[in-house]
Design an enzyme around this catalytic site. Structure first.
Site, PDB file in Angstrom:
ATOM      1  CE  LYS A   1      33.940 -38.116 121.894  1.00  0.00           C
ATOM      2  NZ  LYS A   1      34.155 -37.615 123.260  1.00  0.00           N
TER       3      LYS A   1
ATOM      4  CD  GLU B   1      38.433 -22.955 118.780  1.00  0.00           C
ATOM      5  OE1 GLU B   1      38.530 -21.779 119.206  1.00  0.00           O
ATOM      6  OE2 GLU B   1      38.296 -23.941 119.531  1.00  0.00           O
TER       7      GLU B   1
ATOM      8  CG  PHE C   1      29.856 -30.043 127.812  1.00  0.00           C
ATOM      9  CD1 PHE C   1      29.879 -28.797 128.458  1.00  0.00           C
ATOM     10  CD2 PHE C   1      31.047 -30.571 127.359  1.00  0.00           C
ATOM     11  CE1 PHE C   1      31.070 -28.121 128.639  1.00  0.00           C
ATOM     12  CE2 PHE C   1      32.251 -29.897 127.541  1.00  0.00           C
ATOM     13  CZ  PHE C   1      32.265 -28.664 128.183  1.00  0.00           C
ATOM     14  CD  GLN C   2      33.097 -28.063 124.597  1.00  0.00           C
ATOM     15  OE1 GLN C   2      33.506 -29.072 124.032  1.00  0.00           O
ATOM     16  NE2 GLN C   2      33.923 -27.119 125.056  1.00  0.00           N
TER      17      GLN C   2
ATOM     18  CG  MET D   1      38.490   3.578 107.776  1.00  0.00           C
ATOM     19  SD  MET D   1      39.253   4.678 106.557  1.00  0.00           S
ATOM     20  CE  MET D   1      39.913   3.500 105.367  1.00  0.00           C
TER      21      MET D   1
END
Lengths: 179, 570
Positions: free
Chosen positions: B161, B49, B111-112, B475
């Site tokens: 959802k 993602e 969940f999630q 760097m």
């Protein structure tokens, strides 16, 4: 002249405070957005009061007392104004504002302290709102200074529990005081 | 017309003119992916993602249109937090749609589940948790309006959802009045009094500098900038976020200011008597020690965001406006400085004395990273887009690639997000398929997000990636060499592990390698002939190369360190 003490004890008082009267959308999470902004930008809040505003449910008014020493007021107002749910901000210098606060205190009473307590309450203009044989709950609606003074006076009593609401404010009517 | 919330969401995106979204499905966002099959919108399926977020940024920065990403709840949402923070720092317009557990499950540690609106409160311009399907069109329209107007930025829409699954009566807000944004006023009328004071300050100035920031690009003001600069003959510097806002080839351009800025650009600001900031925010990487930054200059600060005024630097005139309007107003008012001839004499002297330089390349290698960038640039078509990660390679690209037009330089400025380059290049190429897109990357950055090469190959997005492989987190190594007594702590990466050519090939791309000058030219030529699949080139570069000029962190810009070959006694 020493600055006006407020919020109870001078040790916690900012040297320079400002009152922001903030009209916000009455939506979930708006208070978290304001609190989060102050936290992440390092602005100090001294008190905060929230209630639905002007008779309809769409907006709330948040009165925030800020420490104008912790960050320039211009920064605080500018960042606050960027919150999409903030509709309007009125910045009130203490001299341009009518400020009021509510103090509730429960004091344990006995035969020895009852008389001086009643005298004190009468002098302060506080009202008794609840009693039982061993305690009394009193209320003072007044200026933050009056609430400070009552709070200090009550320090001589034992068994005192104090709750204060934080101030609300509106602009003083008429010409603003000269700066 | 009755639609599911999910269908309404996709239809609302179509209403906004969205042609591409970047994303990855999962449980909570499943309903939204179903109507996507029937939509005209192209979906780019990413492998992580974070890739979706940076692609959306690259798309936006290349096209000027908002980038859109769709991810699921929980870890899908947290994985896109870095791109959201990045877009917030660089004021890039994004609309990020996240799935959320059903409304009845919110707050139960389902969940999630994660509180993504809470997490992103401080790194979005605004975010929404949708409460009912009926409000989806309004929220989507409002999100695009917020993302793209005023000071742009990322906006997140969290879609539970059950809301996506429930039915609504289709409608679409006809105008801004129906967006329900009573507190949002992105534009204010130009303050005529401030404008007059700005004109007066300009009239008194003998050593002005136009300090051009990313806001100039965000407000599409490149044309107004050229007109204003050419009329007034004021010197121009473009910050890291504004490279491309003014042509590098233009005689009035001094280059990039700041920590790794061109000497003449840094000194012009330091010695100026009037700094005109155009959509810049006095970032610490530009100012160095603020108390000695342009200490003798008055400041006119033009910005759309009033919270930028007096944040870092006290200004003499604050002009709240988009950059194009302000420049037009200054032009209309005839703002003009005094004769700039002595000033230009001084500036030309600095330019001649301390140009950007690097050590002569050797034939046998290792390659000079700056030389690799110049060689790629010389052989690139005009208008090619360059993205980068963060670090030495980014600074060299900003210094040595000649930028001529807006939208050709895409990098992570404020946040400094390593791994930005590859996915941003993919997004840029999707948005501008007509342009060649090069990602100038470092080996450290490349390893953070290069799984998206699979996405690029699978979706037919032929980007070109140049890894300046010095086997180090370069760097950090440079700072350890200069400020930590050459004690190299955890910066060695190895030039051969991973094998970048095999990595590229395993992901369906062409992998090339160059270790000396001849190979360098050959592989660039070869890469330029490949236009159907992504190309990755492993350029073996000199690990001891450092970025110069340099202002040490916290030091004054007056103490700019030039390249060793330009120092006294060299």
């Amino acid at each position: 002249m020493s600055p006006e003490p407020f919020l109870g004890t001078t040790s916690h008082s900012p040297v320079r405070h400002h009152i922001l009267s903030v009209l916000v959308e009455n939506k979930a999470g708006v208070l978290a957005r304001i609190a989060g902004l102050f936290a992440r930008r390092g602005f100090n809040i001294y008190s905060l009061a929230v209630a639905p505003s002007e008779g309809h449910a769409r907006f709330s008014r948040v009165t925030i007392v800020v420490d104008a020493e912790s960050a320039p007021l211009e920064q605080i107002v500018g960042q606050l104004d960027k919150l999409v749910n903030v509709v309007a901000i009125t910045d009130l210098a203490p001299s341009d504002a009518v400020e009021r606060e509510l103090l509730l205190a429960t004091i344990v009473t006995d035969t020895a302290n009852r008389t001086p307590l009643l005298d004190l309450l009468a002098n302060a203009g506080a009202a008794i709102v609840d009693v039982d044989p061993g305690a009394v709950t009193v209320m003072l609606a007044g200026t933050p200074r009056a609430c400070d003074e009552l709070e200090r006076s009550l320090e001589t009593f034992s068994g005192v529990e104090i709750h204060r609401t934080g101030r609300v404010a509106l602009p003083r009517l008429g010409e603003p005081a000269p700066k | 017309m009755q639609l599911s919330g999910a269908a309404a969401l996709i239809k609302s995106l179509e209403q906004q003119g969205v042609d591409t979204v970047f994303g990855l499905p999962g449980g909570a966002i499943l309903p939204v992916y179903d109507p996507l099959i029937d939509s005209t919108i192209r979906h780019i399926l990413v492998r992580h993602e974070q890739g979706a977020g940076h692609m959306a940024e690259g798309y936006s920065l290349a096209t000027g249109r908002p980038g859109v990403a769709i991810v699921t709840s929980g870890p899908g949402a947290t994985n896109i937090v870095t791109p959201i923070a990045n877009a917030h720092m660089d004021s890039t317009p994004l609309v990020v749609i996240t799935g959320q557990v059903a409304t009845g499950m919110i707050g139960t540690d389902a969940f999630q589940e994660c509180d993504i609106t809470g997490i992103t409160m401080g790194i979005t311009k605004h975010n929404f948790l949708i409460q009912s399907a009926q409000e989806i069109p309004r929220v989507v329209a409002a999100a695009f309006h917020l993302a793209t107007t005023g000071r742009p930025g990322p906006v997140l829409i969290d879609v539970p959802k059950d809301v996506a699954q429930s039915m609504m009566d289709w409608w679409y807000p006809a105008s801004v009045d129906e967006y329900d944004l009573p507190g949002y006023r992105p534009e204010v009328p130009l303050d005529e009094d401030a404008l007059a004071r700005a004109v007066a300050l300009i009239g008194q100035s003998e050593r002005p500098v136009l300090y051009v920031g990313g806001g100039t690009l965000k407000s599409n003001a490149a044309k107004e900038l050229i007109a204003f600069a050419e009329r007034t003959r004021m010197p121009v510097v473009t910050t890291l976020m504004a490279r491309g806002a003014f042509p590098d080839s233009h005689e009035l351009h001094l280059g990039m200011p700041g920590m790794h800025g061109v000497y003449a650009a840094v000194m012009a600001i330091q010695k100026s008597d009037l700094l005109i900031s155009l959509g810049a925010r006095f970032d610490d990487r530009v100012t160095g020690k603020t108390s000695s930054f342009a200490a003798g200059a008055k400041v006119i600060h033009v910005d759309i965001d009033r919270a930028e005024f007096n944040k870092i630097r006290r200004v003499d005139v604050a002009l709240q406006s988009n950059i194009g309007n302000a420049l037009q107003a200054l032009d209309a008012a005839g703002a003009a400085p005094k004769s700039l001839d002595p000033w230009w004499q001084q500036l030309r002297h600095w330019q001649a004395q301390y140009p950007l330089v690097y050590d002569e390349p050797t034939t046998d290698g290792p390659l000079r990273p700056q030389h690799v960038i110049e060689a790629i640039a010389k052989k690139a078509e005009p208008g090619s887009i360059v993205t980068s990660g963060v670090g030495q390679h980014q600074m060299w690209a900003a210094q040595f690639w000649p930028f001529e037009e807006p939208g050709t330089w895409i990098n992570s400025g404020g946040a400094g997000t390593m791994g930005f380059g590859v996915p941003a290049a993919i997004g840029a190429k999707v948005g501008r398929p007509d342009r060649t897109v090069w990602c100038i990357d470092g080996d450290g950055c490349f390893q953070m997000t290069a799984q998206e090469l699979v996405t690029a190959r699978a979706e037919g997005i032929p980007i070109k990636v140049a890894i300046l492989n010095n086997a180090y987190l370069g760097m950090v190594r440079q700072w350890q060499e200069m400020f930590y007594e050459e004690r190299y702590s955890e910066v060695y990466l190895s030039a051969d592990l991973p094998d970048y050519v095999k990595w590229a090939e395993a992901m369906g791309c062409v992998g090339l390698r160059a270790t000396n000058l001849k190979e360098m030219h050959d592989v660039i030529d070869e890469a330029n002939t490949i236009n159907d699949v992504p190309v990755v080139i492993d350029f073996r570069t000199d690990a001891t190369e450092k970025v110069f000029p340099m202002v040490a962190a916290g030091a004054s810009n007056d103490d700019l360190m030039v390249h060793p070959s330009q120092r006294a006694g060299a």
